[in-house]
Design a protein around this motif. Structure first.
Motif, PDB file in Angstrom:
ATOM      1  N   LEU A 149       0.813  -1.213   0.000  1.00  0.00           N
ATOM      2  CA  LEU A 149       0.000   0.000   0.000  1.00  0.00           C
ATOM      3  C   LEU A 149       0.849   1.266   0.000  1.00  0.00           C
ATOM      4  CD1 LEU A 149      -2.737  -0.997   2.625  1.00  0.00           C
ATOM      5  CD2 LEU A 149      -3.048  -0.813   0.157  1.00  0.00           C
ATOM      6  N   LEU A 150       1.923   1.272   0.787  1.00  0.00           N
ATOM      7  CA  LEU A 150       2.660   2.514   1.029  1.00  0.00           C
ATOM      8  C   LEU A 150       3.840   2.734   0.088  1.00  0.00           C
ATOM      9  CD1 LEU A 150       2.689   2.554   4.948  1.00  0.00           C
ATOM     10  CD2 LEU A 150       1.081   3.649   3.379  1.00  0.00           C
ATOM     11  N   SER A 151       4.468   1.659  -0.398  1.00  0.00           N
ATOM     12  CA  SER A 151       5.633   1.845  -1.263  1.00  0.00           C
ATOM     13  C   SER A 151       5.307   2.627  -2.534  1.00  0.00           C
ATOM     14  CB  SER A 151       6.252   0.484  -1.616  1.00  0.00           C
ATOM     15  OG  SER A 151       6.940  -0.050  -0.513  1.00  0.00           O
ATOM     16  N   PRO A 152       4.181   2.349  -3.224  1.00  0.00           N
ATOM     17  CA  PRO A 152       3.860   3.173  -4.394  1.00  0.00           C
ATOM     18  C   PRO A 152       3.661   4.644  -4.041  1.00  0.00           C
ATOM     19  CG  PRO A 152       2.592   1.143  -4.418  1.00  0.00           C
ATOM     20  CD  PRO A 152       3.242   1.220  -3.070  1.00  0.00           C
ATOM     21  N   ILE A 153       3.083   4.908  -2.855  1.00  0.00           N
ATOM     22  CA  ILE A 153       2.893   6.305  -2.441  1.00  0.00           C
ATOM     23  C   ILE A 153       4.246   6.969  -2.188  1.00  0.00           C
ATOM     24  CG2 ILE A 153       1.915   7.790  -0.645  1.00  0.00           C
ATOM     25  CD1 ILE A 153      -0.251   5.656  -0.241  1.00  0.00           C
ATOM     26  N   LEU A 154       5.140   6.251  -1.498  1.00  0.00           N
ATOM     27  CA  LEU A 154       6.477   6.780  -1.244  1.00  0.00           C
ATOM     28  C   LEU A 154       7.223   7.010  -2.548  1.00  0.00           C
ATOM     29  CD1 LEU A 154       8.812   7.530   0.642  1.00  0.00           C
ATOM     30  CD2 LEU A 154       9.383   5.085   0.786  1.00  0.00           C
ATOM     31  N   ALA A 155       7.110   6.047  -3.480  1.00  0.00           N
ATOM     32  CA  ALA A 155       7.776   6.193  -4.773  1.00  0.00           C
ATOM     33  C   ALA A 155       7.244   7.411  -5.527  1.00  0.00           C
ATOM     34  CB  ALA A 155       7.583   4.925  -5.602  1.00  0.00           C
ATOM     35  N   ALA A 156       5.927   7.585  -5.498  1.00  0.00           N
ATOM     36  CA  ALA A 156       5.341   8.747  -6.186  1.00  0.00           C
ATOM     37  C   ALA A 156       5.844  10.055  -5.593  1.00  0.00           C
ATOM     38  CB  ALA A 156       3.816   8.673  -6.105  1.00  0.00           C
ATOM     39  N   ALA A 157       5.959  10.116  -4.267  1.00  0.00           N
ATOM     40  CA  ALA A 157       6.454  11.335  -3.610  1.00  0.00           C
ATOM     41  C   ALA A 157       7.913  11.596  -3.989  1.00  0.00           C
ATOM     42  CB  ALA A 157       6.318  11.198  -2.099  1.00  0.00           C
ATOM     43  N   LEU A 158       8.731  10.546  -4.010  1.00  0.00           N
ATOM     44  CA  LEU A 158      10.138  10.719  -4.366  1.00  0.00           C
ATOM     45  C   LEU A 158      10.303  11.138  -5.817  1.00  0.00           C
ATOM     46  CD1 LEU A 158      11.713   7.643  -2.520  1.00  0.00           C
ATOM     47  CD2 LEU A 158      11.990  10.061  -1.942  1.00  0.00           C
ATOM     48  N   LEU A 159       9.432  10.640  -6.700  1.00  0.00           N
ATOM     49  CA  LEU A 159       9.543  10.971  -8.116  1.00  0.00           C
ATOM     50  C   LEU A 159       9.228  12.438  -8.399  1.00  0.00           C
ATOM     51  CD1 LEU A 159       8.028   7.756  -9.715  1.00  0.00           C
ATOM     52  CD2 LEU A 159      10.399   8.532  -9.871  1.00  0.00           C
ATOM     53  N   LEU A 160       8.625  13.127  -7.430  1.00  0.00           N
ATOM     54  CA  LEU A 160       8.392  14.562  -7.590  1.00  0.00           C
ATOM     55  C   LEU A 160       9.688  15.350  -7.498  1.00  0.00           C
ATOM     56  CD1 LEU A 160       5.150  14.992  -5.417  1.00  0.00           C
ATOM     57  CD2 LEU A 160       5.312  14.925  -7.927  1.00  0.00           C
ATOM     58  N   SER A 166      16.938   7.134  -9.286  1.00  0.00           N
ATOM     59  CA  SER A 166      17.297   7.318  -7.876  1.00  0.00           C
ATOM     60  C   SER A 166      16.538   6.364  -6.962  1.00  0.00           C
ATOM     61  CB  SER A 166      17.028   8.766  -7.454  1.00  0.00           C
ATOM     62  OG  SER A 166      17.794   9.666  -8.225  1.00  0.00           O
ATOM     63  N   LEU A 167      15.418   5.832  -7.442  1.00  0.00           N
ATOM     64  CA  LEU A 167      14.671   4.875  -6.623  1.00  0.00           C
ATOM     65  C   LEU A 167      15.490   3.610  -6.387  1.00  0.00           C
ATOM     66  CD1 LEU A 167      11.031   5.132  -8.066  1.00  0.00           C
ATOM     67  CD2 LEU A 167      12.046   6.349  -6.131  1.00  0.00           C
ATOM     68  N   PHE A 168      16.314   3.246  -7.350  1.00  0.00           N
ATOM     69  CA  PHE A 168      17.165   2.074  -7.154  1.00  0.00           C
ATOM     70  C   PHE A 168      18.178   2.313  -6.040  1.00  0.00           C
ATOM     71  CE2 PHE A 168      16.026   1.275 -11.727  1.00  0.00           C
ATOM     72  CZ  PHE A 168      15.307   0.108 -11.495  1.00  0.00           C
ATOM     73  N   LEU A 169      18.607   3.567  -5.873  1.00  0.00           N
ATOM     74  CA  LEU A 169      19.488   3.899  -4.749  1.00  0.00           C
ATOM     75  C   LEU A 169      18.760   3.657  -3.433  1.00  0.00           C
ATOM     76  CD1 LEU A 169      22.072   5.057  -3.523  1.00  0.00           C
ATOM     77  CD2 LEU A 169      21.114   7.359  -3.864  1.00  0.00           C
ATOM     78  N   GLY A 170      17.477   4.034  -3.388  1.00  0.00           N
ATOM     79  CA  GLY A 170      16.675   3.761  -2.196  1.00  0.00           C
ATOM     80  C   GLY A 170      16.559   2.271  -1.920  1.00  0.00           C
ATOM     81  N   THR A 171      16.421   1.481  -2.995  1.00  0.00           N
ATOM     82  CA  THR A 171      16.386   0.023  -2.843  1.00  0.00           C
ATOM     83  C   THR A 171      17.684  -0.489  -2.229  1.00  0.00           C
ATOM     84  OG1 THR A 171      14.929  -0.202  -4.754  1.00  0.00           O
ATOM     85  CG2 THR A 171      16.172  -2.155  -4.094  1.00  0.00           C
ATOM     86  N   SER A 172      18.809  -0.005  -2.752  1.00  0.00           N
ATOM     87  CA  SER A 172      20.112  -0.433  -2.242  1.00  0.00           C
ATOM     88  C   SER A 172      20.279  -0.052  -0.775  1.00  0.00           C
ATOM     89  CB  SER A 172      21.227   0.199  -3.084  1.00  0.00           C
ATOM     90  OG  SER A 172      22.491  -0.272  -2.680  1.00  0.00           O
TER      91      SER A 172
END
Length: 439
Positions: A149-160, A166-172
């Motif tokens: 539920l929350l990861s897509p919301i977090l990803a959308a916020a970061l993509l702003l 850079s999301l792959f950096l968050g994964t790492s």
């Protein structure tokens, strides 16, 4: 439920699971954008292939990883696999060809295939009380549902504010944080009493699994759960965007219904399992979810489907799905000795993902060729077949203790010491290669 967090080791392991799941959720969003960047309109084919590679890695690598796990220190193994996953995530932004994505996804998911069963097998050794372990299973289920539920919301916020790379950096970062949390915990690492050959170590988990009636029942329940969840995961977007002609946000609402139902079950299960046997809870959950899917097929054929009706159906399916699979760790734990648990958890990991490997494409094919009514009916039928098998192979009286003989052992063998007649719960091992018949 939260009382188990007073255990420091478990608290660190749960935190490791949460940050790793968050990183994986970010990678899921970023991978879709990367596929579109590389393949354009063929991105769906790329993602479908990547998902197939993921399942193949899970099915083939998990037993091999379990074979080597018993010779390794558990904590070092988990940390090393987290580091491998972190390195692969850092490499993904630099790919320029689709084949490179496939190679990196295979390495990433192979590391996960080694990490996840070993991690799951560690929890019952940390929380030895069954009630505490049941609470931990529910918390783990909640972590998975909240991530979805929350990861897509977090990803959308970061993509702003950042690019998708850079999301792959968050994964790492998530995998590195998981490794640090595992390092901070003291983990048990049971070893077998006698050295075993590579064939024995590779196949041991699946052999124990398939010789244990309750675990054969669990496999059938995993098939039913996979059939129902495949319909939800694969076809919700088609139903909402295609059949109902609604927005992308409506897809999120429908999927949130499935996750919300699963979370409700996770909250209810610890108390239910205190009073009701595992078999009844799991079979009831699967039956409810299957019946709901069958009703959905009838509704789709007779009345216009709406987002509200679909979401309500998915809530019930999600509740039944979670009720079916969340207690599975209890069955696996009581069906193996501590040194065999990683292999048995790996067997469940392998066999359950083999179910998804079959049922994901089946759900998509039925939807593409025949529409939502037939797809729902077809996946409900597949789930019914699993339920029939459960009833046949998992005895209603799953005895905790079985009276049996050991004619092959001398009378003074240590295993025969104690009260007569000889009786104890049966776990498949060298002395009990099969479930004995009571004399």
């Amino acid at each position: 439920m939260l009382s188990v967090l007073t255990n420091r080791t478990y608290r660190h392991l749960l935190a490791a699971q949460i940050v790793a799941l968050t990183g994986t959720g970010l990678a899921t969003v970023a991978l879709g954008l990367l596929a579109f960047d590389l393949a354009g309109d063929s991105a769906g084919l790329v993602l479908g292939t990547a998902l197939t590679i993921k399942m193949v890695a899970y099915v083939t690598v998990a037993p091999l990883a379990a074979a080597f796990a018993e010779r390794l220190d558990r904590r070092r193994m988990l940390v090393a696999l987290d580091i491998v996953r972190a390195i692969v995530a850092l490499c993904l932004p630099f790919v320029t060809e689709i084949w490179q994505v496939y190679v990196l996804i295979f390495v990433l998911q192979s590391a996960s295939a080694g990490f996840t069963p070993a991690f799951q097998a560690t929890i019952p050794e940390v929380l030895t009380d069954e009630q505490d372990y049941t609470k931990a299973l529910s918390l783990s289920r909640l972590a998975y549902d909240l991530e979805s539920l929350l990861s897509p919301i977090l990803a959308a916020a970061l993509l702003l504010i950042v690019s998708f790379d850079s999301l792959f950096l968050g994964t790492s970062i998530g995998f590195v944080a998981s490794a640090l949390l595992v390092v901070s915990a003291t983990l048990p690492s049971p070893k077998p009493k006698e050295p075993r050959g590579i064939y024995d170590r590779t196949t041991r988990g699946i052999r124990i699994y398939l010789k244990t009636p309750r675990l054969r029942g669990l496999l059938a329940l995993s098939w039913s759960a996979a059939a129902l969840s495949s319909m939800v995961i694969v076809n919700t977007v088609v139903i909402v965007r295609g059949d109902l002609d609604l927005s992308e946000s409506a897809v999120a609402i429908a999927l949130a219904g499935f996750g919300g139902g699963s979370m409700l079950a996770a909250f209810a299960l610890p108390r239910l399992l205190d009073r009701i046997p595992d078999r009844r809870v799991m079979l009831s959950g699967a039956t409810m979810a299957t019946g709901t899917m069958a009703v959905a097929a009838i509704l789709a054929a007779t009345i216009p489907m709406t987002l509200g009706v679909l979401t309500a159906i998915w809530i019930l399916v999600g509740f039944g799905y979670s009720s079916t699979l969340t207690p599975s760790g209890r069955l696996l734990t009581r069906s193996a000795h501590p040194e065999d648990r990683p292999a048995v958890f790996a067997a469940q990991f392998t066999l359950s993902h083999a179910c998804w490997l079959v049922l994901y494409p089946l759900a998509g094919s039925l939807m593409t060729w025949f529409g939502s009514t037939v797809a729902m009916a077809g996946m409900a039928t597949a789930a019914v077949l699993g339920l029939i098998f459960v009833i046949r192979v998992w005895p209603r009286t799953d005895a905790k203790s079985v009276v049996h003989n050991h004619p092959e052992l001398p009378p003074d063998h240590p295993h025969l010491a104690g009260p007569k007649p000889h009786a104890h719960p049966i776990i498949i091992d060298e002395l009990h290669p099969r479930i004995p018949l009571e004399p």
